[in-house]
Design an enzyme around this catalytic site. Structure first.
Site, PDB file in Angstrom:
ATOM      1  N   ASP A  62       3.964  -3.880  -5.788  1.00  0.00           N
ATOM      2  CA  ASP A  62       4.533  -5.172  -5.364  1.00  0.00           C
ATOM      3  C   ASP A  62       6.054  -5.091  -5.342  1.00  0.00           C
ATOM      4  O   ASP A  62       6.694  -5.590  -4.410  1.00  0.00           O
ATOM      5  CB  ASP A  62       4.112  -6.294  -6.333  1.00  0.00           C
ATOM      6  CG  ASP A  62       2.709  -6.803  -6.035  1.00  0.00           C
ATOM      7  OD1 ASP A  62       2.130  -6.395  -5.003  1.00  0.00           O
ATOM      8  OD2 ASP A  62       2.182  -7.610  -6.827  1.00  0.00           O
ATOM      9  N   GLU A  86      -0.065  -1.930  -9.765  1.00  0.00           N
ATOM     10  CA  GLU A  86       0.010  -3.045  -8.813  1.00  0.00           C
ATOM     11  C   GLU A  86       1.384  -3.697  -8.857  1.00  0.00           C
ATOM     12  O   GLU A  86       1.962  -4.025  -7.819  1.00  0.00           O
ATOM     13  CB  GLU A  86      -1.081  -4.080  -9.094  1.00  0.00           C
ATOM     14  CG  GLU A  86      -2.498  -3.591  -8.818  1.00  0.00           C
ATOM     15  CD  GLU A  86      -2.669  -3.060  -7.403  1.00  0.00           C
ATOM     16  OE1 GLU A  86      -2.065  -3.607  -6.461  1.00  0.00           O
ATOM     17  OE2 GLU A  86      -3.405  -2.064  -7.239  1.00  0.00           O
ATOM     18  N   GLU A 101       0.833  -1.216   0.000  1.00  0.00           N
ATOM     19  CA  GLU A 101       0.000   0.000   0.000  1.00  0.00           C
ATOM     20  C   GLU A 101       0.860   1.256   0.000  1.00  0.00           C
ATOM     21  O   GLU A 101       0.558   2.234  -0.685  1.00  0.00           O
ATOM     22  CB  GLU A 101      -0.945   0.013   1.208  1.00  0.00           C
ATOM     23  CG  GLU A 101      -2.006  -1.089   1.202  1.00  0.00           C
ATOM     24  CD  GLU A 101      -2.875  -1.046  -0.044  1.00  0.00           C
ATOM     25  OE1 GLU A 101      -3.160   0.051  -0.537  1.00  0.00           O
ATOM     26  OE2 GLU A 101      -3.243  -2.135  -0.539  1.00  0.00           O
TER      27      GLU A 101
HETATM   28 ZN   LIG Z   1      -2.433  -2.497  -4.751  1.00  0.00          ZN
END
Ligand SMILES: [Zn+2]
Length: 412
Positions: free
Chosen positions: A359, A355, A278
């Protein structure tokens, strides 16, 4: 027939056909892969869990076609079926000032639409989620949420609609520019106010208790140079057993929020990895970029609306006889999604790229293996499918498919 009517119907039909075709592909793909757990997960997820995920996803997608069809039919009824015309003419007989007629028309449409959509949200919560063991909402919580949501929409939405209509009515040629400034200020204000003033209306927020988890998280925040206005746990378990973590707000008013259900599911290493992911969204400026995209597209949207508002054919081709500012606004918000539907894959692509970046950030700050374990646990707990149809996923999914995402992390 007006040529805009034809154009609208063509786009409308294309989007509906694509939606059905994709849902069909998705269900078939999941069912074809139902008999075996994908290799990467074979040690972590049992066949029974995999099949539950397959059935849960197929059920949701199959059911989702009904509201899809229903909403499409309603859109046709509101426009060509004369629904908006009837609503407009009925309020006009009251002889109110145009701005108040506009507010009445917009609010009554919102009210009628939410009542018409209610059977689907009731079925989805109390039948589907219940059948798969996720639902924890009671009828009482459901009704209270609905009333709170309506009250909030009324309190926040009415003044905004009033200002927008007032600008549309009397601010001259550049009303769309002023409206854009008002709208942008308003949405920044909501983003700022959300964690402290709005979210607590629906959930109880308690500070994360002292202990190993809090120490780990505080250290991670320090390491990443992130200042927050507190780390909180919310009672998500009152409504559903699905878990999540997010942070919201901006400037000094940022809160990190964990669902209590997530704290039950993940250990400290995994929680740290999820939070690092996050934070990755924040550090890689995804939130700011997302906001900028919305702000820029709103400007374009308002500019187009300013042009359409002056064209009689815009109203007539969508079943409305009398041009007005509020009808232009209303028709525009109803019709635009039909034309922008084909841009979905672009937005999904942008989101999946983010994303991967988040990551990668988590893998740098913590340990990629912790995030992999966290993700596997979350897929398992939420019964998310491990085998989505690639095309369906490319079109809609904000997150990369599980095997792809985990393979990326494993390479780190
Ligand atoms: Zn995410």
């Amino acid at each position: 027939m007006h040529s805009f009517t034809v154009l609208f119907i063509v786009f409308f039909a294309i989007s509906l056909i694509i939606k059905f075709w994709l849902s069909q592909r998705h269900i078939s793909h999941i069912q074809e892969h139902r008999q075996a757990v994908p290799d990467v997960f074979s040690e972590k997820i049992t066949l029974e869990e995999h099949q539950k995920a397959a059935d849960y996803t197929s059920t949701k997608v199959r059911f989702g076609r009904w509201p899809m069809l229903y909403d499409a039919a309603l859109l046709l009824l509101w426009t060509f079926g004369g629904g908006l015309e009837l609503l407009d003419q009925s309020w006009r007989t009251m002889g109110l000032d145009p701005i108040y007629t506009g507010i009445a028309v917009l609010l009554s449409l919102m009210l009628i639409s939410s009542i018409l959509d209610m059977p689907f949200s009731i079925y989805s919560t109390f039948v589907i989620e219940e059948r798969f063991g996720f639902n924890r909402t009671t009828a009482k919580i459901f009704i209270i949420d609905l009333l709170k949501g309506a009250a909030l929409a009324l309190v926040i939405g009415t003044p905004l609609i009033w200002v927008v209509l007032w600008l549309m009515e009397g601010a001259g040629e550049y009303w769309w520019l002023y409206t854009w400034v008002v709208w942008t200020t308003f949405s920044l204000f909501i983003a700022w106010a959300y964690p402290t003033w709005i979210a607590p209306i629906f959930n109880k927020f308690s500070p994360l208790e002292e202990g190993e988890t809090l120490t780990r998280i505080t250290n991670l925040l320090k390491r990443c140079g992130f200042n927050s206005n507190g780390i909180f746990v919310i009672d998500g378990s009152r409504r559903s057993s699905h878990g999540n973590a997010y942070f919201s707000g901006f400037g000094k008013n940022k809160r990190i929020v964990f669902f209590d259900t997530l704290l039950e599911t993940l250990d400290n290493d995994e929680l740290e990895a999820v939070l690092a992911h996050e934070l990755g969204h924040f550090k890689r400026k995804h939130i700011v970029k997302g906001m900028l995209i919305t702000i820029a597209s709103t400007l374009v949207g308002l500019w187009v609306l300013a042009w359409l508002m002056q064209a009689d054919w815009f109203y007539h081709s969508l079943g409305v006889s009398t041009p007005s500012t509020y009808m232009a606004l209303l028709l525009f918000t109803l019709v635009v999604p039909v034309f922008t539907f084909l841009l979905n894959p672009l937005m999904s692509m942008f989101s999946r790229k983010n994303e991967f970046e988040a990551d990668a950030f988590a893998a740098e700050q913590t340990d990629a293996n912790n995030l992999i374990r966290a993700l596997v646990n979350l897929y398992k707990e939420n019964a998310s499918t491990l085998t989505p149809d690639p095309l369906y996923s490319a079109f809609y999914d904000s997150h990369p498919p599980a095997p792809v995402r985990i393979a990326h992390l494993a390479n780190h």
